[in-house]
Write a protein that holds these residues in place. Sequence first.
Motif, short mmCIF file in Angstrom:
data_model
loop_
_atom_site.label_atom_id
_atom_site.label_comp_id
_atom_site.label_asym_id
_atom_site.label_seq_id
_atom_site.Cartn_x
_atom_site.Cartn_y
_atom_site.Cartn_z
N TYR A 22 0.83 -1.21 0.00
CA TYR A 22 0.00 0.00 0.00
C TYR A 22 0.87 1.26 0.00
CZ TYR A 22 -4.52 -2.30 0.99
OH TYR A 22 -5.66 -3.04 0.92
N THR A 99 -2.10 -1.44 -5.93
CA THR A 99 -3.23 -1.42 -4.98
C THR A 99 -4.01 -2.72 -5.03
OG1 THR A 99 -3.40 0.99 -5.23
CG2 THR A 99 -5.28 -0.15 -4.26
N THR A 129 -10.45 -2.85 12.24
CA THR A 129 -9.84 -1.76 11.48
C THR A 129 -9.19 -2.27 10.20
OG1 THR A 129 -9.39 -0.62 13.57
CG2 THR A 129 -8.22 0.17 11.62
N CYS A 133 -10.40 -1.05 6.43
CA CYS A 133 -9.50 -0.49 5.42
C CYS A 133 -9.55 -1.29 4.13
CB CYS A 133 -8.08 -0.45 5.97
SG CYS A 133 -7.83 0.73 7.30
N ALA A 136 -12.70 -0.38 2.36
CA ALA A 136 -12.60 0.98 1.82
C ALA A 136 -11.82 0.99 0.51
CB ALA A 136 -11.94 1.90 2.86
N VAL A 137 -10.71 0.27 0.45
CA VAL A 137 -9.90 0.24 -0.77
C VAL A 137 -10.65 -0.49 -1.89
CG1 VAL A 137 -7.73 -0.52 -1.79
CG2 VAL A 137 -7.75 0.35 0.54
N TRP A 140 -13.09 1.85 -3.30
CA TRP A 140 -12.39 2.82 -4.13
C TRP A 140 -12.07 2.23 -5.51
CZ3 TRP A 140 -10.89 7.11 -6.10
CH2 TRP A 140 -9.69 7.19 -6.82
N LEU A 158 -5.60 6.49 -0.25
CA LEU A 158 -4.66 5.58 0.40
C LEU A 158 -3.99 6.21 1.63
CD1 LEU A 158 -2.87 3.77 -2.57
CD2 LEU A 158 -4.75 2.97 -1.14
N VAL A 161 -6.05 5.43 4.71
CA VAL A 161 -6.02 3.98 4.86
C VAL A 161 -4.71 3.53 5.50
CG1 VAL A 161 -5.85 1.80 3.56
CG2 VAL A 161 -7.67 3.43 3.04
N GLY A 200 -16.51 1.17 5.95
CA GLY A 200 -15.48 1.19 4.92
C GLY A 200 -15.94 1.92 3.67
N LEU A 203 -15.91 5.75 4.01
CA LEU A 203 -14.62 6.44 4.04
C LEU A 203 -14.35 7.15 2.72
CD1 LEU A 203 -11.31 5.18 5.54
CD2 LEU A 203 -11.30 6.01 3.19
#
Length: 331
Positions: A22, A99, A129, A133, A136-137, A140, A158, A161, A200, A203
């Motif tokens: 990441y 990613t 957590t 994350c 969330a990615v 995205w 990022l 994150v 997530g 975010l």
Amino acid sequence: MLVDPIMSMWSDRLFQGAVVVYLIALLVHAAEYVTHRSPKAARAAAAVGSGSGDGGSVAVATPPDGVDTTAVESGDVPADDTARRARSDRYGRMAVSLTVLAVLVHLASLVARGVAVSRWPLGNMYEFTSALCLLAVVSWLVALRRMPTIRTVGVFVLSPVLILLFLAGTVLYAQAAPVVPALQSYWLIIHVTTITLGSGLLLVPGVASLLFLMRRSGRPAGLVAKLPSADVLDRIAYRVTVVGFPIYTFAVICGAIWAEAAWGRFWGWDPKETVAFVAWVIYAAYLHARATAGWRTTRAAWINAAGFATILFNLFFINMVVAGLHSYAGL
């Protein structure tokens, strides 16, 4: 319940590997952002290039703000500008590939954690957590798939994150172990998974709304000039919130049902319950504002940013500082 130390070790190593990938993806995204030509500058370069040709100026179509101008013919664009855009695009593609690789390694870390403890890997703040994350990615990447022109936002997605993952791997880290009795329920899978998914997802629109406010204000000028247009950022925030809000709502309802089964009441105004409800009200207000004349742009974005801040406040301050019925999670 026995813990597999080998799988636990591999989970930790994979988590660390995901953080490293990441970080590399963030740095490559930063390189993309630095070398990216802002839409206004690209249009100006295209206009200059078209005016330098033989026989006078040639009209160049102006693309919408926030859209990359790669469609301009190479003969109408200075060679150095073409090379710069090619380099920026190459960095962007590399960052997205990294990613995706980080997501796969991150997912393997969570799977290994679950195998190590023979349970759903969402039993403490470290696991929660980490999963937040990851989701969330993933959200995205899905948004990026649908709107490729937002790729330059990747560095801003990022960044939080990586901060959350750093906190998860240090302050919030917990050794692989069975969960406390209060979490030994099938509602762990339903409630905690949906609240993780909802949080997530939310975010991404939180970051998009903050960038929208910066784009609208035009400050700092050197930073926001390369962002997508305010309209594009606003659409990202709204569309992802429309998906995340119903999931978050379902998670809150499931939490109330689980609370009745575990503690004999649906709602007790526990600090975490209260802040979760406040966040729900804020996001409901945001969606209402987006449908209200005079509120649907800047004011709505401020509301969405407040909801994002409330989610983070509930995630860290309430769990780590305030005592309540939710004060477990390995802290």
